[in-house]
Design an enzyme around this catalytic site. Structure first.
Site, PDB file in Angstrom:
ATOM      1  N   TYR A 109      35.885  24.534  42.660  1.00 62.22           N
ATOM      2  CA  TYR A 109      36.063  25.761  41.621  1.00 62.22           C
ATOM      3  C   TYR A 109      36.599  26.891  42.597  1.00 62.22           C
ATOM      4  O   TYR A 109      36.137  27.107  43.950  1.00 62.22           O
ATOM      5  CB  TYR A 109      34.560  25.982  41.366  1.00 62.22           C
ATOM      6  CG  TYR A 109      34.450  27.755  40.781  1.00 62.22           C
ATOM      7  CD1 TYR A 109      34.562  27.500  39.406  1.00 62.22           C
ATOM      8  CD2 TYR A 109      34.549  28.738  41.646  1.00 62.22           C
ATOM      9  CE1 TYR A 109      34.228  29.012  38.929  1.00 62.22           C
ATOM     10  CE2 TYR A 109      34.506  30.006  41.075  1.00 62.22           C
ATOM     11  CZ  TYR A 109      34.451  29.950  39.738  1.00 62.22           C
ATOM     12  OH  TYR A 109      34.464  31.278  39.156  1.00 62.22           O
ATOM     13  N   GLU A 198      40.638  32.159  37.248  1.00 66.43           N
ATOM     14  CA  GLU A 198      39.604  31.301  37.401  1.00 66.43           C
ATOM     15  C   GLU A 198      40.063  29.822  37.388  1.00 66.43           C
ATOM     16  O   GLU A 198      40.931  29.704  36.377  1.00 66.43           O
ATOM     17  CB  GLU A 198      38.469  31.286  36.686  1.00 66.43           C
ATOM     18  CG  GLU A 198      36.961  30.488  37.131  1.00 66.43           C
ATOM     19  CD  GLU A 198      36.084  30.718  35.898  1.00 66.43           C
ATOM     20  OE1 GLU A 198      35.155  31.313  36.334  1.00 66.43           O
ATOM     21  OE2 GLU A 198      36.134  29.762  35.168  1.00 66.43           O
TER      22      GLU A 198
END
Ligand code: GDP
Ligand code: MN
Length: 388
Positions: A109, A198
């Protein structure tokens, strides 16, 4: 409320990935389609197994069944038939993104958000990607590496290395690739006036290549004037239809949930009008700022948007005349009412430059639908009374 007055533009995964690609972040080759047949051709062009992904402006598509692997073009067409038209938490799927399927070894991530508290962009990276990042932050905060970047000093590669080191990532080749992606993501973030970039998951393929498998990209609305290509990415069909109409007409409008329509001149006065309606026991149906002018066309446009909401029962017109004089605005209102039929009662409060004359003009018009009140509070009470 304040957040909604500074709206942001959320991009679809395929749009965010297009920006990633331009900034040199590795993504899979893909195509956009709106029909099952086009999905089949896209799969054919790409060759080999593909993944068919619902394009909606909300996360958690995988869990909702909006992401499916397909071995063949036939299979891809079938999957698109299932996904198109699907409702994912209130969002109807109208487009799918078809990309070459990746063989995933690990899911990481990576994100950059604007941290308002620190007034700096915040980098976050963890090797526990793929899942809800809030979950990682809550259950194992140490696994989430975080680092602020001073916007004046800019990003320096040591920060990427620091971030990756803090996350405990050990593979040297992966470290190198992630650090490079962090730098490019920072460029994408600043270069697009983003508020959020993101990548979840940032994958490592079975071949050891690090690549962005998903994208969440939010751009600051206030910067769109200088980013015409990104501004053009806005999907008007996905927006609230009234807000879309307002945008088209150049009216500053935010939909709220009550019955009293609000129209003011200037953002501050309009905010105060929303408050005073609430204070008088009513619920505003919207925020609408007429801006500096008060010409008939501007009033017509604003009234068309406000009355497009079937919940509206009365309209409170709150004007403070400064450079724009009250008599001009009063003429604008009267001309607007000649041009269009407004069924709801209109309560007007005029104050400031030439207020007397403005009020006289409105009274002389003697329209049953028009109520002139001397103060903001009186007008709010009247509008609330008329809304029941
Ligand atoms: P989200 O659910 O909306 O966050 O959508 P993502 O694009 O993040 O996809 C969710 C999950 O689907 C990923 O975490 C992967 O596990 C899986 N997935 C997506 N694309 C592929 C792919 O190309 N190959 C494989 N094997 N899995 C994929
Ligand atoms: Mn995701």
């Amino acid at each position: 409320m304040v957040d909604r007055l500074a709206p942001a533009l959320d991009l679809y995964e395929f749009q965010g990935k297009e920006l990633f690609r331009r900034f040199g972040i590795p993504v899979s080759d893909g195509r956009l389609a709106t029909t099952p047949e086009a999905t089949r051709s896209a799969a054919q062009e790409l060759g080999g197994p593909v993944v068919v992904k619902a394009q909606v402006l909300i996360g958690g598509r995988g869990k909702a069944g909006g992401i499916k692997l397909a071995e063949t073009p036939d299979d891809a067409e079938e999957r698109a038939r299932e996904i198109l038209g699907m409702d994912i938490r209130g969002h109807t799927v109208r487009k799918v993104w078809i990309e070459k399927a990746s063989e995933i070894a690990r899911e990481y991530y990576l994100s950059i958000t604007f941290d308002r508290g620190a007034k700096k962009p915040l980098l976050m990276f963890t090797t526990r990607g793929g899942i809800d990042i809030e979950e990682v932050a809550a259950s194992s905060p140490d696994a989430l590496a975080r680092l602020h970047v001073d916007p004046l000093a800019g990003y320096h590669p040591w920060q990427g290395r620091r971030l990756v080191y803090d996350s405990g990532l050990e593979d040297l080749s992966e470290q190198k690739q992630v650090v490079q992606i962090v730098g490019r993501l920072y460029e994408a973030f600043t270069g697009s006036d983003a508020m959020l970039c993101e990548i979840n998951p940032l994958i490592v393929t079975t071949e050891g290549e690090v690549r962005a498998l998903d994208s969440k990209f939010t751009v600051d609305d206030n910067a769109l004037f200088r980013l015409p290509e990104i501004a053009a990415m806005r999907d008007l069909d996905a927006a609230d239809p009234l807000e879309a109409l307002a945008r088209e007409k150049g009216v500053t409008y935010v939909k709220l949930d009550g019955e009293v329509g609000v129209l003011g001149n200037g953002a501050g006065l309009t905010m105060a009008t929303v408050d005073v309606v609430t204070f008088a026991g009513g619920r505003p149906s919207n925020f609408c700022d007429l801006g500096g002018g008060g010409d008939a066309q501007g009033v017509v446009d604003a009234l068309e948007v406000i009355t497009g909401d079937p919940q509206v029962r009365s309209i409170f017109f709150n004007i403070f005349g400064g450079i724009t004089r009250c008599d001009e605005v009063a003429r604008g209102i009267l001309q607007a009412l000649e041009r269009m039929q407004v069924e709801q009662p209109l309560v007007v409060r005029l104050d400031g430059t030439n207020a007397e004359e403005g009020r006289r003009l409105l009274r002389d018009a003697a329209s049953e639908n028009l109520h002139v009140e001397p103060t903001m509070l009186d007008a709010a009470r009247r509008a609330v009374e008329l809304a029941v």
